[in-house]
Design a protein around this motif. Structure first.
Motif, short mmCIF file in Angstrom:
data_model
loop_
_atom_site.label_atom_id
_atom_site.label_comp_id
_atom_site.label_asym_id
_atom_site.label_seq_id
_atom_site.Cartn_x
_atom_site.Cartn_y
_atom_site.Cartn_z
N GLY A 1 0.61 -1.30 -0.07
CA GLY A 1 -0.30 -0.32 -0.15
C GLY A 1 0.74 1.52 -0.01
N ARG A 2 0.24 2.31 0.80
CA ARG A 2 1.38 3.60 0.39
C ARG A 2 2.57 3.58 1.21
NH1 ARG A 2 1.15 8.10 3.78
NH2 ARG A 2 2.20 10.35 2.54
N ASP A 3 1.48 3.28 2.61
CA ASP A 3 2.87 3.21 3.80
C ASP A 3 4.30 2.02 3.57
OD1 ASP A 3 1.73 5.36 5.43
OD2 ASP A 3 0.54 3.76 6.06
N GLU A 4 3.69 1.23 2.78
CA GLU A 4 4.56 0.27 2.12
C GLU A 4 5.44 0.67 0.96
OE1 GLU A 4 1.32 -1.97 4.40
OE2 GLU A 4 1.64 -0.49 2.74
N ASP A 5 4.72 1.22 0.31
CA ASP A 5 5.80 1.83 -0.70
C ASP A 5 6.67 2.76 -0.74
OD1 ASP A 5 6.00 2.28 -3.74
OD2 ASP A 5 4.83 3.90 -4.07
N PRO B 1 6.83 -4.98 3.47
CA PRO B 1 5.42 -4.62 4.17
C PRO B 1 4.86 -5.28 5.24
CG PRO B 1 6.70 -7.19 3.86
CD PRO B 1 7.77 -5.83 3.52
N PHE B 2 3.76 -4.80 4.99
CA PHE B 2 2.86 -4.70 6.50
C PHE B 2 3.61 -3.36 7.81
CE2 PHE B 2 1.21 -8.48 4.58
CZ PHE B 2 0.52 -8.04 5.02
N GLY C 1 -0.12 -3.46 9.12
CA GLY C 1 0.97 -3.79 9.30
C GLY C 1 0.72 -3.41 11.19
N GLN C 2 0.29 -3.09 11.53
CA GLN C 2 0.32 -2.61 12.91
C GLN C 2 -0.38 -3.42 14.00
OE1 GLN C 2 -0.98 2.10 13.47
NE2 GLN C 2 1.34 2.16 12.15
N LEU C 3 -1.73 -3.97 12.93
CA LEU C 3 -2.86 -4.73 14.13
C LEU C 3 -2.12 -6.26 13.10
CD1 LEU C 3 -5.36 -5.37 14.51
CD2 LEU C 3 -6.52 -4.81 12.30
N HIS D 1 -7.40 -10.57 5.20
CA HIS D 1 -6.42 -9.78 5.81
C HIS D 1 -6.57 -8.38 7.14
CE1 HIS D 1 -3.35 -6.17 4.02
NE2 HIS D 1 -3.36 -8.02 3.43
N PRO D 2 -5.53 -8.04 7.27
CA PRO D 2 -5.86 -7.24 8.44
C PRO D 2 -6.38 -5.76 7.93
CG PRO D 2 -3.21 -7.82 8.63
CD PRO D 2 -4.32 -8.38 7.34
N ALA D 3 -6.19 -5.45 6.79
CA ALA D 3 -7.24 -4.60 6.26
C ALA D 3 -8.36 -4.34 6.21
CB ALA D 3 -6.45 -4.19 4.63
N TYR D 4 -8.62 -5.75 6.25
CA TYR D 4 -10.31 -6.43 5.85
C TYR D 4 -11.01 -6.30 7.43
CZ TYR D 4 -14.39 -9.09 5.79
OH TYR D 4 -15.52 -10.23 5.84
N LEU D 5 -9.82 -6.79 8.95
CA LEU D 5 -10.53 -6.40 9.98
C LEU D 5 -10.80 -4.82 9.96
CD1 LEU D 5 -7.87 -9.01 11.07
CD2 LEU D 5 -10.07 -9.59 10.81
N LEU D 6 -9.76 -3.89 9.85
CA LEU D 6 -9.95 -2.64 10.18
C LEU D 6 -11.58 -1.86 9.32
CD1 LEU D 6 -6.00 -1.44 10.24
CD2 LEU D 6 -7.30 -1.63 11.73
N ARG D 7 -11.72 -2.77 8.35
CA ARG D 7 -13.28 -2.25 8.30
C ARG D 7 -14.06 -3.29 8.56
NH1 ARG D 7 -10.32 -3.00 3.03
NH2 ARG D 7 -11.47 -4.31 2.58
N ASN D 8 -13.88 -4.58 8.89
CA ASN D 8 -14.92 -5.50 9.49
C ASN D 8 -14.68 -5.75 11.23
OD1 ASN D 8 -16.43 -5.65 6.55
ND2 ASN D 8 -14.80 -5.99 6.41
#
Length: 258
Positions: free
Chosen positions: A114-118, A123-124, A129-131, A229-236
């Motif tokens: 993602g943006r931060d990884e780029d 990665p993460f 990634g923190q989650l 994916h942790p990003a999914y968990l942040l949204r759900n």
């Protein structure tokens, strides 16, 4: 004959132009009705030479050859960075290769940077990634651990960020898979975790993480556990209960195979 000045000569020239005499003639008259003894032969028509058909190198074959030639992780990193067939590379800031301990028994494969990884080249490292780090810590694992038993090694299917974090195309996934397979071969972990739909599609040929998660399977000769994916968990956030269940399954598997 009376000599004419420049004004008179210009007037005569303009008068001849008005009469239609618009072409200059030489000092010697030319008989336009005379037929030359040998008519000039027409020049043969220029035939264009056929353009040879140039076949572009197969991106997947090129990736496979580069991956096989990589004898260690450093060489694989260099091979991926030198790979020119994936358009994502042209829009990315960095090539995101991996993070963690290569000696780890657990290898985690995500989707794409993602943006931060780029920006950071790892990665993460963003919110997801923190989650992830908190999730791993809950079962005694860490990407920074020097101990192989407690360590984690992390990479992604794609090393370059897709624009606006869109999903990778099947073509992009296909050309990077030889590098992923070689990556797994070189690390040789005991267990693989696939985080999210894209990694499951790439490694298992299937999507639908809500159905796949929590069910052990196999890929590249390794036991595989798909997880949210942790990003999914942040949204759900409601899915964190299932994620905790999967973490406990992972912990038990690692303990059994220790």
């Amino acid at each position: 004959m009376e000599s004419l000045d420049s004004n008179a000569l210009r007037a005569l020239l303009e008068w001849q132009v008005e009469l239609g005499a618009t072409e200059a003639i030489g000092e010697t008259p030319v008989n336009r009705y005379e037929v030359p003894r040998e008519a000039p032969k027409p020049k043969p028509a220029q035939v264009a030479e056929p353009v040879p058909h140039v076949t572009a190198e197969d991106p997947v074959a090129a990736a496979r050859a580069a991956a096989v030639a990589a004898g260690d992780l450093e060489a694989l990193n260099e091979a991926i960075a030198a790979y020119e067939f994936c358009e994502l590379k042209r829009g990315a800031r960095t090539t995101v290769f991996s993070d963690g301990n290569p000696a780890a028994r657990l290898m985690l494969i995500g989707e794409a940077p993602g943006r931060d990884e780029d920006i950071q080249g790892k990665p993460f490292v963003g919110r997801a990634g923190q989650l992830l780090d908190r999730m791993l810590d809950a079962i005694g694992l860490s990407r920074t651990s020097p101990d192989a038993e407690a360590a984690v090694y992390i990479t992604n299917i794609l090393p370059w960020r897709p624009p606006q974090n869109r999903d990778p195309t099947p073509e992009e996934i296909g050309m990077m898979m030889p590098f992923v397979a070689r990556h797994v071969e070189l690390v040789d972990p005991d267990v693989l975790v696939l985080m999210g739909n894209i990694s499951c599609l790439a490694m298992l040929g299937r999507k639908g993480i809500t159905r796949l998660r929590g069910n052990w399977t196999e890929a590249l000769g390794k036991p595989v556990l798909p997880m949210f994916h942790p990003a999914y968990l942040l949204r759900n956030p409601h899915a964190k209960r299932e994620a905790w269940h999967d973490l406990l399954m992972l912990q038990a598997r690692l303990r059994r195979s220790a």
